[in-house]
Design an enzyme around this catalytic site. Structure first.
Site, PDB file in Angstrom:
ATOM      1  CE  LYS A  61      44.405  39.595  41.161  1.00 18.88           C
ATOM      2  NZ  LYS A  61      43.191  39.979  41.879  1.00 18.88           N
ATOM      3  CG  LEU A  78      42.136  29.214  38.511  1.00 16.31           C
ATOM      4  CD1 LEU A  78      42.569  29.292  39.968  1.00 16.31           C
ATOM      5  CD2 LEU A  78      41.302  27.968  38.263  1.00 16.31           C
ATOM      6  N   GLY A  79      40.618  32.899  36.007  1.00 11.15           N
ATOM      7  CA  GLY A  79      39.809  34.101  35.797  1.00 11.15           C
ATOM      8  C   GLY A  79      40.676  35.324  35.685  1.00 11.15           C
ATOM      9  CB  SER A  80      41.281  37.941  33.877  1.00 11.16           C
ATOM     10  OG  SER A  80      40.199  37.997  32.971  1.00 11.16           O
ATOM     11  N   GLY A 136      40.051  43.490  36.888  1.00 12.83           N
ATOM     12  CA  GLY A 136      40.723  44.762  36.687  1.00 12.83           C
ATOM     13  C   GLY A 136      42.127  44.810  37.254  1.00 12.83           C
ATOM     14  CG  MET A 137      43.029  45.086  41.143  1.00 12.64           C
ATOM     15  SD  MET A 137      44.086  46.536  40.954  1.00 12.64           S
ATOM     16  CE  MET A 137      45.565  45.978  41.775  1.00 12.64           C
ATOM     17  N   GLY A 138      44.193  42.035  37.573  1.00 15.36           N
ATOM     18  CA  GLY A 138      45.090  41.022  37.044  1.00 15.36           C
ATOM     19  C   GLY A 138      44.377  39.742  36.687  1.00 15.36           C
ATOM     20  CG  ASP A 151      38.187  45.240  45.278  1.00 18.95           C
ATOM     21  OD1 ASP A 151      37.112  45.867  45.185  1.00 18.95           O
ATOM     22  OD2 ASP A 151      38.684  44.586  44.352  1.00 18.95           O
ATOM     23  CB  VAL A 211      43.517  34.157  39.292  1.00 20.16           C
ATOM     24  CG1 VAL A 211      43.871  33.059  40.298  1.00 20.16           C
ATOM     25  CG2 VAL A 211      43.343  35.491  39.992  1.00 20.16           C
TER      26      VAL A 211
END
Length: 483
Positions: free
Chosen positions: A42, A19-21, A23-25, A131, A27
């Protein structure tokens, strides 16, 4: 960061799509191995999680966040550490985040209200998001295009407000453009820092850009710490009425911000509704007529309890009976309009019932000579005395207190009042040819004489700037960032 292959398995889940990415990881869309429902998984970046101590902090934080049960917060279903990679699964919400912008102001008002309710709920449970940004807010829509749900993501990096040990020492977690100054300065995150980030997000949704921009991280940090946020009117002159709201929500000192996110959203939505010419929302609190104005007859409907279990096959559902926590501001404006109507009717009745043979002063009717309606406070002049009512957190009612009033309260210390102006948290008046102001962020509770001018005939304020006509000259003072 662990990279999962489509069709593979991870922690027992079947990986369907990425689904996406960030800075924290990253998904992924996954399928639960037993319930056969779709969830979002995630995986936290290994660059911040390659040690046992962090793994334990992650599990503790995930457990805390999983206890949150609010329709505006994505539900956490499961969490763990697999192959040194911390991960958690959450309800899959099939919507779009707010990074694309282009939203009408009415949608921004809805988003601000619902996101504020979710944040205040988390804060009451001692959880800070850290965040808030457009990418972490997802909206789903009805077939007619109206907003259905507003859901906050990424509470997986939240922490208990009173447990700073749960965050890596000296680590900065968040997105710089939306980070509160106190976080940049090394202080712990709190509800006020989430409010600051939400205000930055709303600012961007209304203008297309965040309040601060700089070519390098160091320049950005310097701007966040030292420079005031540009008034939103510099980008959207039609929203100049929002300037004092963002000035407060984006204050460098967190104690100068709103008491909670709902207070910010309440004032914001009131001004946006007035700017767009729309009436109050359908679920607003009704008014009952009162002496010399109006008073609140009913309280807002309390939040419906969040469901105990959330269906993993469906997005989080927000109750349509959910009302914003604060409707006070537009009610006060409505009360002022009622005053105008009462004055007009009274004058008409008095005029039509007085015969020509009667002395002009046979009926001792009160004489109303001026009225000024602000978003948070309204004022009128009757028999050359000043009266104000509405919000009084900065002493803008001029009665020597900070108590809000739904009916007019006499302003103390001035008589022979001929002109009055109310806006934002400031009120000014002309009394006996002298200029007086009170309220403002300095919390001046009674009228204070403006020095250096006399023979004043007219005065006006927009909340942070002031102008008066004295003799044959025009004088202005206050905020001068735009010249």
């Amino acid at each position: 960061m662990a990279q999962l292959e489509i069709g593979s398995s991870f922690a027992g889940y079947h990986v369907l799509d990425k689904l996406g990415s960030g800075g924290m990881g990253a998904v992924y869309l996954v399928e639960h191995p037993h319930l056969l429902r779709r969830e979002a998984l995630k995986i936290i970046s290994l660059s911040v999680s390659d040690n046992t101590e962090f793994h334990q902090r992650f599990v503790n934080e995930a457990r805390t966040v999983a206890m949150l049960n609010h329709p505006g917060i994505v539900a956490i279903h499961h969490y763990g550490v697999t192959d040194d990679a911390p991960w958690f699964t959450m309800t899959y919400v099939d919507g779009t985040d707010l990074t694309h912008g282009g939203l009408p102001d009415t949608d921004v008002a809805t988003i601000a209200t619902r996101a504020s309710a979710a944040l205040d709920y988390a804060h009451r449970h001692q959880v800070i998001h850290r965040d808030i940004k457009p990418a972490n807010i997802i909206c789903t829509r009805e077939p007619d295009g109206s907003i259905d749900q507003v859901v906050l993501l990424d509470f997986g990096i939240a922490k208990l407000a009173d447990s700073t040990r749960m965050t890596a020492t000296h680590a900065f977690i968040g997105t710089l453009a939306y980070a509160a100054p106190e976080i940049i300065d090394g202080h712990p995150a709190g509800p006020a820092s989430d409010q600051y980030s939400l205000a930055c997000t709303i600012y961007e949704l209304l203008t297309g850009r965040a309040p601060f921009d700089a070519p390098t991280p160091s320049a950005m940090m310097a701007a966040l710490l030292a420079k005031p946020a540009p008034p939103i009117s510099t980008l959207r002159p039609d929203l100049a009425a929002l300037d004092p709201i963002f000035e407060r929500a984006l204050a460098k000192d967190p104690t100068q911000r709103y008491p909670d996110c709902a207070a910010l959203a309440g004032e914001l939505t009131t001004v946006l509704a007035a700017s767009s010419g729309q009436g109050p929302a359908a679920d607003s609190v009704p008014l009952t007529s009162g002496t010399f104005g109006a008073s609140v007859a009913a309280s807002p409907v309390p939040d419906a309890p969040a469901p105990g279990l959330i269906d993993g096959n469906a997005p989080t559902v927000e109750s349509r009976d959910r009302s914003p926590h604060r409707r006070r501001n537009w009610l006060l404006a409505a009360a002022a309009l009622i005053v105008v109507a009462v004055l007009a009717v009274a004058a008409t009745v008095w005029a039509t019932h007085r015969s020509d043979s009667s002395p002009v002063d046979a009926v001792a009717a009160p004489s109303f000579t001026d009225i000024s309606v602000g978003v948070f406070v309204s004022c009128a002049i009757r028999d050359r005395e000043a009266y104000c009512w509405g919000q009084n957190d900065h002493g803008q009612l001029g009665d020597g207190s900070n108590s809000n009033q739904t009916t007019p309260t006499k302003v103390v210390g001035i008589t022979d009042v001929t002109d009055i102006s109310a806006s934002g948290s400031s009120v000014c008046a002309v009394a006996s040819g002298e200029a007086y102001c009170w309220g403002t962020l300095d919390n001046i509770r009674t009228p204070t004489k403006v020095p250096g001018i006399s023979d004043v005939t007219d005065i006006s304020t927009n909340g942070s700037s002031f102008c008066a006509i004295a003799g044959s000259f025009l004088y202005c003072w206050g905020t001068n960032t735009e010249g």
